[in-house]
Design a protein around this motif. Structure first.
Motif, PDB file in Angstrom:
ATOM      1  N   LEU A   1       0.814  -1.221   0.000  1.00 37.88           N
ATOM      2  CA  LEU A   1       0.000   0.000   0.000  1.00 37.88           C
ATOM      3  C   LEU A   1       0.845   1.268   0.000  1.00 37.88           C
ATOM      4  O   LEU A   1       0.423   2.292  -0.528  1.00 37.88           O
ATOM      5  N   ALA A   2       2.023   1.206   0.620  1.00 35.65           N
ATOM      6  CA  ALA A   2       2.927   2.361   0.675  1.00 35.65           C
ATOM      7  C   ALA A   2       4.352   1.851   0.827  1.00 35.65           C
ATOM      8  O   ALA A   2       4.588   0.846   1.494  1.00 35.65           O
ATOM      9  N   CYS A   3       5.279   2.544   0.185  1.00 36.72           N
ATOM     10  CA  CYS A   3       6.681   2.126   0.222  1.00 36.72           C
ATOM     11  C   CYS A   3       7.553   3.375   0.086  1.00 36.72           C
ATOM     12  O   CYS A   3       7.571   4.005  -0.977  1.00 36.72           O
ATOM     13  N   GLU A   4       8.238   3.731   1.180  1.00 36.48           N
ATOM     14  CA  GLU A   4       9.111   4.898   1.201  1.00 36.48           C
ATOM     15  C   GLU A   4      10.479   4.482   1.736  1.00 36.48           C
ATOM     16  O   GLU A   4      10.771   4.650   2.924  1.00 36.48           O
ATOM     17  N   PRO A   5      11.324   3.898   0.876  1.00 37.43           N
ATOM     18  CA  PRO A   5      12.625   3.401   1.328  1.00 37.43           C
ATOM     19  C   PRO A   5      13.502   4.515   1.899  1.00 37.43           C
ATOM     20  O   PRO A   5      13.496   5.597   1.343  1.00 37.43           O
ATOM     21  N   PRO A   6      14.243   4.287   2.941  1.00 40.11           N
ATOM     22  CA  PRO A   6      14.181   3.169   3.888  1.00 40.11           C
ATOM     23  C   PRO A   6      13.421   3.575   5.158  1.00 40.11           C
ATOM     24  O   PRO A   6      13.868   3.289   6.269  1.00 40.11           O
ATOM     25  N   ARG A   7      12.268   4.229   5.008  1.00 46.57           N
ATOM     26  CA  ARG A   7      11.574   4.783   6.173  1.00 46.57           C
ATOM     27  C   ARG A   7      10.272   4.079   6.543  1.00 46.57           C
ATOM     28  O   ARG A   7       9.971   3.950   7.721  1.00 46.57           O
ATOM     29  N   MET A   8       9.479   3.658   5.538  1.00 51.12           N
ATOM     30  CA  MET A   8       8.160   3.125   5.856  1.00 51.12           C
ATOM     31  C   MET A   8       7.688   2.160   4.776  1.00 51.12           C
ATOM     32  O   MET A   8       7.893   2.389   3.585  1.00 51.12           O
ATOM     33  N   LEU A   9       7.068   1.079   5.244  1.00 50.18           N
ATOM     34  CA  LEU A   9       6.480   0.077   4.360  1.00 50.18           C
ATOM     35  C   LEU A   9       5.132  -0.325   4.961  1.00 50.18           C
ATOM     36  O   LEU A   9       5.050  -0.623   6.149  1.00 50.18           O
ATOM     37  N   ARG A  10       4.079  -0.315   4.136  1.00 49.60           N
ATOM     38  CA  ARG A  10       2.761  -0.741   4.613  1.00 49.60           C
ATOM     39  C   ARG A  10       2.147  -1.687   3.589  1.00 49.60           C
ATOM     40  O   ARG A  10       2.209  -1.434   2.384  1.00 49.60           O
TER      41      ARG A  10
ATOM     42  N   TRP B   1       5.495  -0.957   8.800  1.00 53.03           N
ATOM     43  CA  TRP B   1       6.851  -0.930   9.358  1.00 53.03           C
ATOM     44  C   TRP B   1       7.369   0.498   9.247  1.00 53.03           C
ATOM     45  O   TRP B   1       7.319   1.089   8.173  1.00 53.03           O
ATOM     46  N   THR B   2       7.870   1.043  10.354  1.00 54.95           N
ATOM     47  CA  THR B   2       8.444   2.388  10.357  1.00 54.95           C
ATOM     48  C   THR B   2       9.865   2.297  10.891  1.00 54.95           C
ATOM     49  O   THR B   2      10.100   1.727  11.961  1.00 54.95           O
ATOM     50  N   LEU B   3      10.815   2.865  10.145  1.00 55.68           N
ATOM     51  CA  LEU B   3      12.224   2.851  10.521  1.00 55.68           C
ATOM     52  C   LEU B   3      12.664   4.278  10.791  1.00 55.68           C
ATOM     53  O   LEU B   3      12.538   5.147   9.915  1.00 55.68           O
ATOM     54  N   THR B   4      13.182   4.526  11.993  1.00 53.50           N
ATOM     55  CA  THR B   4      13.634   5.854  12.384  1.00 53.50           C
ATOM     56  C   THR B   4      15.076   5.772  12.862  1.00 53.50           C
ATOM     57  O   THR B   4      15.361   5.026  13.812  1.00 53.50           O
ATOM     58  N   PRO B   5      15.997   6.517  12.227  1.00 58.15           N
ATOM     59  CA  PRO B   5      17.387   6.490  12.692  1.00 58.15           C
ATOM     60  C   PRO B   5      17.491   7.028  14.117  1.00 58.15           C
ATOM     61  O   PRO B   5      16.827   8.006  14.468  1.00 58.15           O
ATOM     62  N   VAL B   6      18.297   6.366  14.930  1.00 61.41           N
ATOM     63  CA  VAL B   6      18.616   6.815  16.286  1.00 61.41           C
ATOM     64  C   VAL B   6      20.116   6.628  16.482  1.00 61.41           C
ATOM     65  O   VAL B   6      20.766   5.955  15.682  1.00 61.41           O
TER      66      VAL B   6
ATOM     67  N   GLY C   1      23.333   5.101  17.085  1.00 58.89           N
ATOM     68  CA  GLY C   1      23.793   3.726  17.130  1.00 58.89           C
ATOM     69  C   GLY C   1      22.915   2.716  16.435  1.00 58.89           C
ATOM     70  O   GLY C   1      23.161   1.517  16.539  1.00 58.89           O
ATOM     71  N   GLY C   2      21.861   3.156  15.732  1.00 57.52           N
ATOM     72  CA  GLY C   2      21.030   2.171  15.062  1.00 57.52           C
ATOM     73  C   GLY C   2      19.731   2.724  14.515  1.00 57.52           C
ATOM     74  O   GLY C   2      19.662   3.866  14.055  1.00 57.52           O
ATOM     75  N   THR C   3      18.690   1.901  14.614  1.00 62.44           N
ATOM     76  CA  THR C   3      17.384   2.240  14.050  1.00 62.44           C
ATOM     77  C   THR C   3      16.280   1.802  15.005  1.00 62.44           C
ATOM     78  O   THR C   3      16.298   0.670  15.512  1.00 62.44           O
ATOM     79  N   HIS C   4      15.339   2.695  15.230  1.00 61.25           N
ATOM     80  CA  HIS C   4      14.127   2.334  15.970  1.00 61.25           C
ATOM     81  C   HIS C   4      13.165   1.739  14.943  1.00 61.25           C
ATOM     82  O   HIS C   4      12.752   2.416  14.000  1.00 61.25           O
ATOM     83  N   LEU C   5      12.854   0.450  15.109  1.00 65.15           N
ATOM     84  CA  LEU C   5      11.952  -0.251  14.204  1.00 65.15           C
ATOM     85  C   LEU C   5      10.617  -0.439  14.905  1.00 65.15           C
ATOM     86  O   LEU C   5      10.559  -0.960  16.018  1.00 65.15           O
ATOM     87  N   ARG C   6       9.557   0.012  14.249  1.00 69.87           N
ATOM     88  CA  ARG C   6       8.203  -0.100  14.806  1.00 69.87           C
ATOM     89  C   ARG C   6       7.342  -0.869  13.816  1.00 69.87           C
ATOM     90  O   ARG C   6       7.307  -0.559  12.629  1.00 69.87           O
ATOM     91  N   MET C   7       6.643  -1.892  14.329  1.00 72.14           N
ATOM     92  CA  MET C   7       5.708  -2.671  13.536  1.00 72.14           C
ATOM     93  C   MET C   7       4.329  -2.489  14.150  1.00 72.14           C
ATOM     94  O   MET C   7       4.154  -2.673  15.348  1.00 72.14           O
ATOM     95  N   GLU C   8       3.367  -2.097  13.323  1.00 70.19           N
ATOM     96  CA  GLU C   8       1.981  -2.007  13.773  1.00 70.19           C
ATOM     97  C   GLU C   8       1.127  -2.872  12.859  1.00 70.19           C
ATOM     98  O   GLU C   8       1.107  -2.688  11.645  1.00 70.19           O
ATOM     99  N   HIS C   9       0.466  -3.850  13.465  1.00 67.13           N
ATOM    100  CA  HIS C   9      -0.476  -4.702  12.732  1.00 67.13           C
ATOM    101  C   HIS C   9      -1.858  -4.293  13.209  1.00 67.13           C
ATOM    102  O   HIS C   9      -2.273  -4.622  14.313  1.00 67.13           O
ATOM    103  N   ASP C  10      -2.574  -3.555  12.375  1.00 67.48           N
ATOM    104  CA  ASP C  10      -3.834  -2.909  12.755  1.00 67.48           C
ATOM    105  C   ASP C  10      -5.003  -3.526  11.986  1.00 67.48           C
ATOM    106  O   ASP C  10      -4.864  -3.877  10.822  1.00 67.48           O
ATOM    107  N   GLY C  11      -6.140  -3.625  12.673  1.00 68.18           N
ATOM    108  CA  GLY C  11      -7.340  -4.083  11.994  1.00 68.18           C
ATOM    109  C   GLY C  11      -8.004  -5.283  12.640  1.00 68.18           C
ATOM    110  O   GLY C  11      -8.885  -5.897  12.051  1.00 68.18           O
TER     111      GLY C  11
END
Length: 146
Positions: A66-75, A98-103, A105-115
């Motif tokens: 549904l959405a793809c914004e490399p390397p920040r967000m995939l839905r 999936w949301t990827l946020t640089p922090v 020393g690495g990346t904050h990875l967030r997964m939300e499975h909604d519905g």
């Protein structure tokens, strides 16, 4: 999604977003941490995940990017299950983001499975909640191998 429940899992992984993105978007690697698939990171691409059937469910999850914004967000959409399968919950029509946020020393990875709509999807919600936590750990392990 309105009036629906979501599973949210977050973790900081010690890799740059670009490396985690490859783990999230390479079909062969996804098969190692989730399920066999025919994924492509292209908006509108329809793909399937396949796993062991349970009850009346054939083990296939129908999806669409549904959405793809490399390397920040995939839905992508996540549709599966069977209404005639009360032991494993009713049909699930949901989305995974999936949301990827640089922090530092690495990346904050967030997964939300909604519905997840209750009561019909409660069994799936209860089964998948700890499963997504395990998946997040597996993503970290697979990313280290890339």
């Amino acid at each position: 999604m309105a009036d629906a429940q979501a599973i949210v899992v977050e973790k900081v992984l010690l890799f740059p977003p670009e490396k985690i993105w490859r783990t999230l978007t390479t079909s062969e690697v996804i098969a190692k941490w989730l399920m066999p698939n025919d994924f492509a990171a292209v908006v509108g691409h329809r793909f399937t995940f396949r796993t062991k059937p349970m009850g009346d469910w054939d083990g296939v999850v129908q999806c669409e990017v549904l959405a793809c914004e490399p390397p920040r967000m995939l839905r992508y959409s996540w549709k599966g299950g069977a209404d005639s399968n009360p032991a494993y919950g009713s049909r699930l029509d949901s989305e995974v983001t999936w949301t990827l946020t640089p922090v530092d020393g690495g990346t904050h990875l967030r997964m939300e499975h909604d519905g997840f709509v209750f009561p019909g999807n409660k069994i799936a919600f209860d089964m998948m909640s700890p499963g997504w936590g395990n998946v997040m750990d597996a993503i970290g392990r697979e990313t280290a191998q890339i």
